[in-house]
Design a protein around this motif. Structure first.
Motif, PDB file in Angstrom:
ATOM      1  N   LEU A   1       8.659   8.897  10.305  1.00 27.53           N
ATOM      2  CA  LEU A   1       7.350   8.270  10.495  1.00 27.53           C
ATOM      3  C   LEU A   1       7.468   6.907  11.166  1.00 27.53           C
ATOM      4  CD1 LEU A   1       5.623   9.189   7.107  1.00 27.53           C
ATOM      5  CD2 LEU A   1       5.052  10.077   9.376  1.00 27.53           C
TER       6      LEU A   1
ATOM      7  N   ASP B   1       2.921   0.262  12.725  1.00 29.73           N
ATOM      8  CA  ASP B   1       1.561   0.696  12.347  1.00 29.73           C
ATOM      9  C   ASP B   1       1.571   1.541  11.071  1.00 29.73           C
ATOM     10  OD1 ASP B   1       0.581  -0.555  14.575  1.00 29.73           O
ATOM     11  OD2 ASP B   1       0.596   1.252  15.821  1.00 29.73           O
ATOM     12  N   ILE B   2       2.670   2.230  10.822  1.00 32.09           N
ATOM     13  CA  ILE B   2       2.717   3.149   9.677  1.00 32.09           C
ATOM     14  C   ILE B   2       3.191   2.471   8.391  1.00 32.09           C
ATOM     15  CG2 ILE B   2       5.104   3.982   9.887  1.00 32.09           C
ATOM     16  CD1 ILE B   2       2.053   6.246   9.374  1.00 32.09           C
TER      17      ILE B   2
ATOM     18  N   ASN C   1       2.309  -0.262   6.506  1.00 29.61           N
ATOM     19  CA  ASN C   1       1.323  -0.538   5.446  1.00 29.61           C
ATOM     20  C   ASN C   1       0.848   0.750   4.793  1.00 29.61           C
ATOM     21  OD1 ASN C   1       1.370  -3.311   5.698  1.00 29.61           O
ATOM     22  ND2 ASN C   1      -0.245  -3.354   7.241  1.00 29.61           N
ATOM     23  N   PHE C   2       0.666   1.781   5.616  1.00 28.12           N
ATOM     24  CA  PHE C   2       0.260   3.083   5.089  1.00 28.12           C
ATOM     25  C   PHE C   2       1.327   3.626   4.147  1.00 28.12           C
ATOM     26  CE2 PHE C   2       0.398   7.724   5.322  1.00 28.12           C
ATOM     27  CZ  PHE C   2      -0.889   8.042   4.947  1.00 28.12           C
ATOM     28  N   LEU C   3       2.609   3.487   4.544  1.00 27.51           N
ATOM     29  CA  LEU C   3       3.707   3.969   3.706  1.00 27.51           C
ATOM     30  C   LEU C   3       3.754   3.244   2.374  1.00 27.51           C
ATOM     31  CD1 LEU C   3       6.708   4.461   6.166  1.00 27.51           C
ATOM     32  CD2 LEU C   3       5.543   6.220   4.844  1.00 27.51           C
ATOM     33  N   TYR C   4       3.668   1.917   2.422  1.00 28.43           N
ATOM     34  CA  TYR C   4       3.730   1.141   1.186  1.00 28.43           C
ATOM     35  C   TYR C   4       2.576   1.475   0.237  1.00 28.43           C
ATOM     36  CZ  TYR C   4       7.582  -1.914   2.595  1.00 28.43           C
ATOM     37  OH  TYR C   4       8.819  -2.402   2.937  1.00 28.43           O
ATOM     38  N   LYS C   5       1.405   1.743   0.815  1.00 23.71           N
ATOM     39  CA  LYS C   5       0.227   2.021  -0.019  1.00 23.71           C
ATOM     40  C   LYS C   5       0.162   3.466  -0.488  1.00 23.71           C
ATOM     41  CE  LYS C   5      -2.782  -1.516   2.032  1.00 23.71           C
ATOM     42  NZ  LYS C   5      -3.961  -1.759   2.899  1.00 23.71           N
ATOM     43  N   ASN C   6       0.637   4.388   0.349  1.00 26.08           N
ATOM     44  CA  ASN C   6       0.357   5.804   0.080  1.00 26.08           C
ATOM     45  C   ASN C   6       1.574   6.698  -0.117  1.00 26.08           C
ATOM     46  OD1 ASN C   6      -2.653   5.717   0.526  1.00 26.08           O
ATOM     47  ND2 ASN C   6      -1.948   4.983   2.516  1.00 26.08           N
ATOM     48  N   LEU C   7       2.783   6.151   0.052  1.00 24.63           N
ATOM     49  CA  LEU C   7       3.966   7.012  -0.028  1.00 24.63           C
ATOM     50  C   LEU C   7       4.095   7.691  -1.383  1.00 24.63           C
ATOM     51  CD1 LEU C   7       6.494   8.077   1.373  1.00 24.63           C
ATOM     52  CD2 LEU C   7       7.742   6.123   0.442  1.00 24.63           C
TER      53      LEU C   7
ATOM     54  N   ILE D   1       1.595  10.541  -1.550  1.00 26.18           N
ATOM     55  CA  ILE D   1       2.052  11.648  -0.699  1.00 26.18           C
ATOM     56  C   ILE D   1       3.212  12.382  -1.372  1.00 26.18           C
ATOM     57  CG2 ILE D   1       3.156  12.230   1.501  1.00 26.18           C
ATOM     58  CD1 ILE D   1       1.644   9.802   2.691  1.00 26.18           C
TER      59      ILE D   1
ATOM     60  N   GLU E   1      10.450   9.140   5.791  1.00 18.86           N
ATOM     61  CA  GLU E   1      10.133   7.737   6.071  1.00 18.86           C
ATOM     62  C   GLU E   1      10.687   7.314   7.434  1.00 18.86           C
ATOM     63  OE1 GLU E   1      10.272   6.352   1.373  1.00 18.86           O
ATOM     64  OE2 GLU E   1      11.795   5.637   2.767  1.00 18.86           O
TER      65      GLU E   1
END
Length: 198
Positions: A150, A157-158, A160-166, A169, A147
């Motif tokens: 990234l 930029d990352i 929202n992606f982390l919150y949605k996809n962590l 992953i 985390e």
């Protein structure tokens, strides 16, 4: 403000920094529902130059909290388990859990699985405290440093992606860990068979 509110802990992180992260990481490994990822991400965004330091703090205190969870299970849960299920059954489950504990803790530390459940369970089943701590460091550290890396690399930029996809992953990575572990066990079994033949 509600102590279980994510916003409360984000504001606490911005106000108190590393001590708030350390506290959250420690108690989350024992009983608390708010994961340290929330504070870690908040702090890494605020001070990306300290991202790896925050990841280290989260890793150490989460692993130390795991020891707290272990003793909670050992002192509180183990006597109850023996009382309700009997010492023989608890020993059987202990032997099974002890065999795969390293993998279980590694997965619990890295994936969305509730980490506290496994730290307390390790105590209830009096598994290896040494293994719990070592594999907590590896599993938790892998997650938190990923985390931090990234966010340090991609910034806001990352997020929202982390919150949605962590979790997805982490889950996929967990499946990968299981596959690697199974392959390792199989190769180790073959190696032992060859030694017995020789």
């Amino acid at each position: 403000m509600d102590l279980l509110s994510i916003q409360f802990w984000q504001e606490l992180a911005l106000k108190y920094g590393a001590p708030a992260l350390a506290l959250n990481a420690f108690i989350e490994a024992i009983f608390f529902p708010i994961p340290p990822d929330v504070l870690l991400i908040t702090l890494c965004l605020a001070k990306p130059e300290n991202a790896f330091l925050y990841a280290l703090i989260a890793t150490i205190f989460s692993s130390l909290g795991g020891i707290g969870g272990y003793f909670l299970g050992f002192w509180g849960g183990k006597p109850l388990a023996i009382k309700f299920f009997g010492e023989t059954k608890v020993k059987k489950v202990h032997n099974l859990y002890d065999r795969y504990e390293s993998l279980v803790i590694l997965l619990a530390g890295f994936t969305p699985l509730p980490y506290k459940v496994f730290t307390v369970t390790s105590g209830v089943l009096y598994a290896s405290l040494k293994k719990l701590f070592i594999f907590s460091l590896i599993g938790r550290g892998s997650r938190f440093f990923l985390e931090a890396l990234l966010i340090k690399r991609f910034g806001e930029d990352i997020v929202n992606f982390l919150y949605k996809n962590l979790n997805i992953i982490s889950l996929l990575a967990g499946i990968g860990i299981i596959i690697i572990f199974m392959v390792y066990q199989k190769l180790k079994g073959r190696e032992n068979e060859q030694k017995e033949v020789l």
